[in-house]
Design a protein around this motif. Structure first.
Motif, PDB file in Angstrom:
ATOM      1  N   GLU A  54       0.829  -1.218   0.000  1.00 27.61           N
ATOM      2  CA  GLU A  54       0.000   0.000   0.000  1.00 27.61           C
ATOM      3  C   GLU A  54       0.856   1.257   0.000  1.00 27.61           C
ATOM      4  O   GLU A  54       0.666   2.146  -0.795  1.00 27.61           O
ATOM      5  CB  GLU A  54      -0.934  -0.025   1.213  1.00 27.61           C
ATOM      6  CG  GLU A  54      -1.838   1.173   1.323  1.00 27.61           C
ATOM      7  CD  GLU A  54      -3.026   1.140   0.390  1.00 27.61           C
ATOM      8  OE1 GLU A  54      -3.569   2.218   0.093  1.00 27.61           O
ATOM      9  OE2 GLU A  54      -3.408   0.044  -0.057  1.00 27.61           O
ATOM     10  N   ARG A  55       1.785   1.357   0.936  1.00 26.63           N
ATOM     11  CA  ARG A  55       2.735   2.468   1.008  1.00 26.63           C
ATOM     12  C   ARG A  55       4.124   1.907   1.248  1.00 26.63           C
ATOM     13  O   ARG A  55       4.782   2.213   2.229  1.00 26.63           O
ATOM     14  CB  ARG A  55       2.362   3.431   2.132  1.00 26.63           C
ATOM     15  CG  ARG A  55       1.125   4.251   1.855  1.00 26.63           C
ATOM     16  CD  ARG A  55       0.861   5.225   2.987  1.00 26.63           C
ATOM     17  NE  ARG A  55       2.075   5.936   3.368  1.00 26.63           N
ATOM     18  CZ  ARG A  55       2.289   7.232   3.140  1.00 26.63           C
ATOM     19  NH1 ARG A  55       1.379   7.941   2.547  1.00 26.63           N
ATOM     20  NH2 ARG A  55       3.408   7.797   3.524  1.00 26.63           N
ATOM     21  N   ALA A  56       4.572   1.074   0.341  1.00 28.71           N
ATOM     22  CA  ALA A  56       5.866   0.411   0.494  1.00 28.71           C
ATOM     23  C   ALA A  56       6.567   0.353  -0.863  1.00 28.71           C
ATOM     24  O   ALA A  56       5.973  -0.073  -1.849  1.00 28.71           O
ATOM     25  CB  ALA A  56       5.682  -0.994   1.055  1.00 28.71           C
ATOM     26  N   TYR A  57       7.827   0.808  -0.893  1.00 29.32           N
ATOM     27  CA  TYR A  57       8.597   0.891  -2.137  1.00 29.32           C
ATOM     28  C   TYR A  57      10.011   0.371  -1.912  1.00 29.32           C
ATOM     29  O   TYR A  57      10.596   0.580  -0.853  1.00 29.32           O
ATOM     30  CB  TYR A  57       8.665   2.348  -2.612  1.00 29.32           C
ATOM     31  CG  TYR A  57       7.323   2.986  -2.741  1.00 29.32           C
ATOM     32  CD1 TYR A  57       6.580   2.849  -3.911  1.00 29.32           C
ATOM     33  CD2 TYR A  57       6.771   3.711  -1.697  1.00 29.32           C
ATOM     34  CE1 TYR A  57       5.335   3.417  -4.018  1.00 29.32           C
ATOM     35  CE2 TYR A  57       5.523   4.284  -1.791  1.00 29.32           C
ATOM     36  CZ  TYR A  57       4.807   4.134  -2.964  1.00 29.32           C
ATOM     37  OH  TYR A  57       3.554   4.701  -3.065  1.00 29.32           O
ATOM     38  N   ARG A  58      10.537  -0.274  -2.910  1.00 31.54           N
ATOM     39  CA  ARG A  58      11.937  -0.715  -2.929  1.00 31.54           C
ATOM     40  C   ARG A  58      12.574  -0.179  -4.196  1.00 31.54           C
ATOM     41  O   ARG A  58      11.899   0.014  -5.214  1.00 31.54           O
ATOM     42  CB  ARG A  58      12.032  -2.235  -2.904  1.00 31.54           C
ATOM     43  CG  ARG A  58      11.560  -2.820  -1.610  1.00 31.54           C
ATOM     44  CD  ARG A  58      11.759  -4.293  -1.563  1.00 31.54           C
ATOM     45  NE  ARG A  58      11.218  -4.799  -0.311  1.00 31.54           N
ATOM     46  CZ  ARG A  58      11.252  -6.043   0.057  1.00 31.54           C
ATOM     47  NH1 ARG A  58      11.814  -6.950  -0.729  1.00 31.54           N
ATOM     48  NH2 ARG A  58      10.744  -6.406   1.199  1.00 31.54           N
ATOM     49  N   CYS A  59      13.896   0.006  -4.149  1.00 38.41           N
ATOM     50  CA  CYS A  59      14.562   0.567  -5.319  1.00 38.41           C
ATOM     51  C   CYS A  59      15.949  -0.024  -5.485  1.00 38.41           C
ATOM     52  O   CYS A  59      16.542  -0.536  -4.528  1.00 38.41           O
ATOM     53  CB  CYS A  59      14.646   2.081  -5.209  1.00 38.41           C
ATOM     54  SG  CYS A  59      15.484   2.675  -3.731  1.00 38.41           S
TER      55      CYS A  59
ATOM     56  N   LEU B   3       7.258   7.472  -1.615  1.00 36.82           N
ATOM     57  CA  LEU B   3       7.809   7.332  -2.970  1.00 36.82           C
ATOM     58  C   LEU B   3       8.864   8.388  -3.275  1.00 36.82           C
ATOM     59  O   LEU B   3       9.911   8.083  -3.839  1.00 36.82           O
ATOM     60  CB  LEU B   3       6.679   7.376  -4.002  1.00 36.82           C
ATOM     61  CG  LEU B   3       7.092   7.275  -5.465  1.00 36.82           C
ATOM     62  CD1 LEU B   3       7.859   5.979  -5.730  1.00 36.82           C
ATOM     63  CD2 LEU B   3       5.865   7.371  -6.360  1.00 36.82           C
ATOM     64  N   ALA B   4       8.616   9.629  -2.894  1.00 37.64           N
ATOM     65  CA  ALA B   4       9.582  10.703  -3.166  1.00 37.64           C
ATOM     66  C   ALA B   4      10.901  10.447  -2.436  1.00 37.64           C
ATOM     67  O   ALA B   4      11.982  10.618  -3.007  1.00 37.64           O
ATOM     68  CB  ALA B   4       9.002  12.051  -2.767  1.00 37.64           C
ATOM     69  N   GLU B   5      10.820  10.039  -1.189  1.00 43.79           N
ATOM     70  CA  GLU B   5      12.025   9.728  -0.415  1.00 43.79           C
ATOM     71  C   GLU B   5      12.798   8.576  -1.056  1.00 43.79           C
ATOM     72  O   GLU B   5      14.025   8.593  -1.137  1.00 43.79           O
ATOM     73  CB  GLU B   5      11.639   9.364   1.015  1.00 43.79           C
ATOM     74  CG  GLU B   5      12.811   9.085   1.911  1.00 43.79           C
ATOM     75  CD  GLU B   5      12.395   8.678   3.317  1.00 43.79           C
ATOM     76  OE1 GLU B   5      13.294   8.247   4.059  1.00 43.79           O
ATOM     77  OE2 GLU B   5      11.214   8.781   3.670  1.00 43.79           O
ATOM     78  N   CYS B   6      12.086   7.591  -1.541  1.00 43.84           N
ATOM     79  CA  CYS B   6      12.700   6.447  -2.211  1.00 43.84           C
ATOM     80  C   CYS B   6      13.459   6.895  -3.465  1.00 43.84           C
ATOM     81  O   CYS B   6      14.603   6.520  -3.679  1.00 43.84           O
ATOM     82  CB  CYS B   6      11.613   5.428  -2.568  1.00 43.84           C
ATOM     83  SG  CYS B   6      12.210   3.940  -3.388  1.00 43.84           S
ATOM     84  N   ALA B   7      12.815   7.725  -4.283  1.00 47.00           N
ATOM     85  CA  ALA B   7      13.431   8.197  -5.524  1.00 47.00           C
ATOM     86  C   ALA B   7      14.659   9.053  -5.250  1.00 47.00           C
ATOM     87  O   ALA B   7      15.702   8.901  -5.896  1.00 47.00           O
ATOM     88  CB  ALA B   7      12.410   8.958  -6.354  1.00 47.00           C
ATOM     89  N   VAL B   8      14.563   9.955  -4.288  1.00 45.09           N
ATOM     90  CA  VAL B   8      15.693  10.827  -3.957  1.00 45.09           C
ATOM     91  C   VAL B   8      16.860  10.002  -3.412  1.00 45.09           C
ATOM     92  O   VAL B   8      18.002  10.206  -3.802  1.00 45.09           O
ATOM     93  CB  VAL B   8      15.268  11.928  -2.954  1.00 45.09           C
ATOM     94  CG1 VAL B   8      16.477  12.662  -2.385  1.00 45.09           C
ATOM     95  CG2 VAL B   8      14.319  12.904  -3.618  1.00 45.09           C
ATOM     96  N   ALA B   9      16.578   9.060  -2.528  1.00 41.96           N
ATOM     97  CA  ALA B   9      17.635   8.212  -1.973  1.00 41.96           C
ATOM     98  C   ALA B   9      18.305   7.396  -3.060  1.00 41.96           C
ATOM     99  O   ALA B   9      19.529   7.222  -3.059  1.00 41.96           O
ATOM    100  CB  ALA B   9      17.054   7.294  -0.903  1.00 41.96           C
ATOM    101  N   LEU B  10      17.524   6.906  -4.009  1.00 38.55           N
ATOM    102  CA  LEU B  10      18.075   6.128  -5.116  1.00 38.55           C
ATOM    103  C   LEU B  10      19.031   6.969  -5.950  1.00 38.55           C
ATOM    104  O   LEU B  10      20.153   6.553  -6.260  1.00 38.55           O
ATOM    105  CB  LEU B  10      16.934   5.598  -5.989  1.00 38.55           C
ATOM    106  CG  LEU B  10      17.324   4.801  -7.225  1.00 38.55           C
ATOM    107  CD1 LEU B  10      18.068   3.530  -6.829  1.00 38.55           C
ATOM    108  CD2 LEU B  10      16.083   4.455  -8.029  1.00 38.55           C
TER     109      LEU B  10
END
Length: 57
Positions: free
Chosen positions: A19-24, A44-51
């Motif tokens: 639901e609110r879980a992302y991996r990268c 999602l934004a935090e995931c993308a920036v960290a990636l």
């Protein structure tokens, strides 16, 4: 799932795992995949920036 390739040949992938879980992860060759060191993000934004930051380092 979101996938894109940079001009330098680096591939980026973000997976929605819940639901609110992302991996990268990112990779230049499929057998040498790298990530951020965090197993899962809830934003999602935090995931993308960290990636992008991990790849830049």
């Amino acid at each position: 799932m979101v996938v894109w390739q940079a001009d330098d040949g680096c591939h980026f992938v973000i997976f929605k795992t819940g639901e609110r879980a992302y991996r990268c992860q990112f990779f230049y060759k499929p057998d040498k995949q790298m990530g951020t060191g965090v197993s899962e993000y809830d934003d999602l934004a935090e995931c993308a920036v960290a990636l992008l930051q991990a790849q830049a380092d």
